[in-house]
Design a protein around this motif. Structure first.
Motif, mmCIF file in Angstrom:
data_model
loop_
_atom_site.group_PDB
_atom_site.id
_atom_site.type_symbol
_atom_site.label_atom_id
_atom_site.label_comp_id
_atom_site.label_asym_id
_atom_site.label_seq_id
_atom_site.Cartn_x
_atom_site.Cartn_y
_atom_site.Cartn_z
ATOM 1 N N ASP A 23 -54.055 72.463 -48.330
ATOM 2 C CA ASP A 23 -53.500 71.863 -49.543
ATOM 3 C C ASP A 23 -53.072 70.418 -49.233
ATOM 4 N N ASP A 24 -51.804 70.076 -49.479
ATOM 5 C CA ASP A 24 -51.361 68.698 -49.253
ATOM 6 C C ASP A 24 -50.912 68.441 -47.810
ATOM 7 N N THR A 25 -50.910 69.453 -46.988
ATOM 8 C CA THR A 25 -50.416 69.322 -45.625
ATOM 9 C C THR A 25 -51.562 69.020 -44.661
ATOM 10 N N CYS A 26 -51.409 67.954 -43.895
ATOM 11 C CA CYS A 26 -52.416 67.606 -42.895
ATOM 12 C C CYS A 26 -52.165 68.430 -41.630
ATOM 13 N N LEU A 27 -53.118 69.259 -41.265
ATOM 14 C CA LEU A 27 -52.998 70.125 -40.088
ATOM 15 C C LEU A 27 -53.465 69.415 -38.822
ATOM 16 N N TYR A 28 -54.424 68.505 -38.982
ATOM 17 C CA TYR A 28 -55.001 67.836 -37.810
ATOM 18 C C TYR A 28 -55.694 66.562 -38.285
ATOM 19 N N SER A 29 -55.499 65.486 -37.546
ATOM 20 C CA SER A 29 -56.212 64.246 -37.871
ATOM 21 C C SER A 29 -56.546 63.508 -36.582
ATOM 22 N N LYS A 30 -57.635 62.774 -36.618
ATOM 23 C CA LYS A 30 -58.087 62.051 -35.434
ATOM 24 C C LYS A 30 -59.023 60.925 -35.862
ATOM 25 N N ASN A 31 -58.934 59.820 -35.158
ATOM 26 C CA ASN A 31 -59.918 58.755 -35.318
ATOM 27 C C ASN A 31 -60.899 58.888 -34.148
ATOM 28 N N VAL A 32 -62.069 59.431 -34.430
ATOM 29 C CA VAL A 32 -63.039 59.767 -33.394
ATOM 30 C C VAL A 32 -63.828 58.512 -33.020
ATOM 31 N N SER A 33 -63.697 58.065 -31.783
ATOM 32 C CA SER A 33 -64.403 56.860 -31.338
ATOM 33 C C SER A 33 -65.850 57.183 -30.984
ATOM 34 N N HIS A 34 -66.724 56.223 -31.278
ATOM 35 C CA HIS A 34 -68.133 56.363 -30.940
ATOM 36 C C HIS A 34 -68.536 55.225 -30.003
ATOM 37 N N ASP A 35 -69.343 55.555 -29.008
ATOM 38 C CA ASP A 35 -69.768 54.565 -28.032
ATOM 39 C C ASP A 35 -70.662 53.510 -28.691
ATOM 40 N N ALA A 36 -70.248 52.244 -28.600
ATOM 41 C CA ALA A 36 -70.980 51.157 -29.259
ATOM 42 C C ALA A 36 -72.408 51.046 -28.740
ATOM 43 N N GLU A 37 -72.595 51.256 -27.436
ATOM 44 C CA GLU A 37 -73.953 51.177 -26.866
ATOM 45 C C GLU A 37 -74.832 52.294 -27.403
ATOM 46 N N GLU A 38 -74.241 53.458 -27.596
ATOM 47 C CA GLU A 38 -74.996 54.580 -28.147
ATOM 48 C C GLU A 38 -75.391 54.298 -29.598
ATOM 49 N N LEU A 39 -74.444 53.785 -30.391
ATOM 50 C CA LEU A 39 -74.729 53.477 -31.790
ATOM 51 C C LEU A 39 -75.829 52.423 -31.910
ATOM 52 N N ALA A 40 -75.840 51.487 -30.970
ATOM 53 C CA ALA A 40 -76.810 50.390 -31.016
ATOM 54 C C ALA A 40 -78.251 50.875 -30.809
ATOM 55 N N LYS A 41 -78.415 52.080 -30.301
ATOM 56 C CA LYS A 41 -79.761 52.612 -30.063
ATOM 57 C C LYS A 41 -80.475 52.987 -31.361
ATOM 58 N N TYR A 42 -79.695 53.169 -32.429
ATOM 59 C CA TYR A 42 -80.280 53.644 -33.675
ATOM 60 C C TYR A 42 -80.638 52.480 -34.591
ATOM 61 N N GLU A 43 -81.832 52.552 -35.170
ATOM 62 C CA GLU A 43 -82.310 51.467 -36.018
ATOM 63 C C GLU A 43 -81.608 51.433 -37.365
ATOM 64 N N SER A 44 -81.162 52.578 -37.859
ATOM 65 C CA SER A 44 -80.475 52.633 -39.152
ATOM 66 C C SER A 44 -79.193 53.450 -39.011
ATOM 67 N N LEU A 45 -78.303 53.276 -39.980
ATOM 68 C CA LEU A 45 -77.053 54.027 -39.966
ATOM 69 C C LEU A 45 -77.315 55.530 -40.062
ATOM 70 N N SER A 46 -78.236 55.916 -40.922
ATOM 71 C CA SER A 46 -78.486 57.346 -41.133
ATOM 72 C C SER A 46 -79.006 58.032 -39.880
ATOM 73 N N GLN A 47 -79.657 57.280 -38.994
ATOM 74 C CA GLN A 47 -80.133 57.862 -37.741
ATOM 75 C C GLN A 47 -78.983 58.214 -36.797
ATOM 76 N N GLN A 48 -77.797 57.668 -37.076
ATOM 77 C CA GLN A 48 -76.621 57.987 -36.253
ATOM 78 C C GLN A 48 -76.051 59.372 -36.574
ATOM 79 N N LEU A 49 -76.519 59.975 -37.659
ATOM 80 C CA LEU A 49 -75.913 61.206 -38.173
ATOM 81 C C LEU A 49 -75.763 62.310 -37.119
#
Length: 374
Positions: A23-49
């Motif tokens: 409901d209105d109560t947050c049970l868990y939250s996190k800002n999940v970091s992604h490796d920039a070098e790994e992200l750079a391997k993908y030609e489009s954003l959707s390929q990062q899925l």
């Protein structure tokens, strides 16, 4: 009204915010970091899925957080054609438009619906999108400009703006959002100022296009003639000017920083340039608030301030001193994006709102005379 478990996912350029709600109560939250070098391997954003999905699932597994009983997965919307505000079910058409960035805006938010759908299919739940950045509820008078064939569109922090107004209506006004009129601002790295009339965001500034006040990274509204002179003098291309609108204008152009805290500290230390920039930004915000109040013909139930810079007491005081003659000014520091996504889903599950269907057609597609000459 039953009890609901909702999982919200908000992709950014190098991280993805996630939050699990009961409901209105947050049970868990996190800002999940992604490796920039790994992200750079993908030609489009959707390929990062797959990479982003698996990174999130691995983290949740290590944290001992189960998604088995989640009822709805909500993704930050992006890449969609202009639509009315509300909560939308994720359909094949919506997914296709998000994947291909149908609106031409390449932003990680397009991964939101895709991630929500991946999780929903895995756990047998529903997938939804709430008030994406593509919300367009402008009244027609606000669309026309002084150049034939050039009509205004707006890009705003719709999710946070609407959630702030919904919460204020319920908790302060004891009314429905659809019964109130507001000027609602999001004042952070980007600044959105909007007029809300009985549940619809009828006007605002196109912050992607450079409208509105100066921000830490955006130039804000300036004379077209001055901009053309600046381009000629500095031998700039249109792409360079677009960067001024969104990434290299504002504080960055003047003093090389986008950090509002750094700017205010410099001002306190006696830097008159920094002080002038800070006060000029606030002055421009006040002007825009007055403009949106005029759009509402002065019938304003409140001026609501959200976003990270609203933690600054000087900013709130200056705006209150300048604008409280219009309506009471209420600060809501920070942002409610994750809560807003969960709340939108809960309103649908509880029958307070009807889930909308994404049509894949622009909510507004020009004036009749534009079409007649096309």
């Amino acid at each position: 009204m039953g009890s609901h478990k909702i999982f919200a996912v908000n992709p950014g350029s190098t991280s993805t915010k996630i939050a699990l709600f009961q409901d209105d109560t947050c049970l868990y939250s996190k800002n999940v970091s992604h490796d920039a070098e790994e992200l750079a391997k993908y030609e489009s954003l959707s390929q990062q899925l797959p990479y982003r999905r698996d990174t999130i699932l691995d983290l949740l597994d290590k944290a001992g957080v189960s998604l088995e009983d989640v009822e709805v997965f909500v993704g930050r919307g992006g890449g969609l054609l202009a639509m009315e505000g509300g909560t939308y079910g994720v359909t094949e058409l919506l997914l296709d438009h998000a994947k291909n960035c149908a609106n031409g805006v390449i932003h990680p938010a397009c991964l939101g619906p895709q991630l929500a759908n991946e999780f929903a299919e895995k756990y047998g739940a529903q997938a939804m999108v709430v008030n994406p950045p593509d919300v367009d509820e402008m009244q027609e008078l606000a669309r026309i400009t002084g150049i034939k064939g050039v009509n205004r569109m707006i890009h705003l922090h719709a999710l946070n703006l609407k959630e702030t107004a919904i919460r204020h209506s319920k908790n302060v006004m004891n009314k429905k959002y659809e019964e109130c009129n507001y000027v609602v601002c999001h004042i952070g790295g980007g600044i959105s100022i909007s007029a809300h009339k009985r549940g619809r965001m009828v006007d605002g500034y196109d912050i992607v296009g450079g409208e509105g006040p100066m921000t830490p990274t955006r130039c804000g509204s300036i004379s077209a003639a001055d901009l053309l002179d600046y381009m000629d003098k500095n031998h700039l291309e249109s792409a360079d000017v677009k960067k001024l609108c969104t990434r290299t204008g504002g504080f960055v152009s003047h003093l090389g920083t986008s950090d509002a805290i750094e700017l205010t500290e410099r001002a306190k230390a006696g830097d008159k340039y920094a002080e002038m920039l800070w006060n000029a930004m606030i002055y421009q915000i006040e002007k825009c608030i007055g403009s949106m109040a005029a759009v509402l013909h002065g019938q304003v139930d409140g001026i609501l301030l959200g976003g990270g810079m609203v933690y600054n007491e000087d900013l709130v005081k200056q705006i209150t001193d300048a604008c409280s003659f219009i309506a009471p000014v209420t600060p809501y520091p920070g942002e409610f994006e994750m809560e807003a996504m969960a709340s939108g889903a809960i309103r649908v599950l509880d029958g307070e709102e009807e889930m909308k269907v994404y049509s894949g057609r622009l909510v507004w597609n020009g004036f009749p005379w534009d079409k007649a000459e096309a």
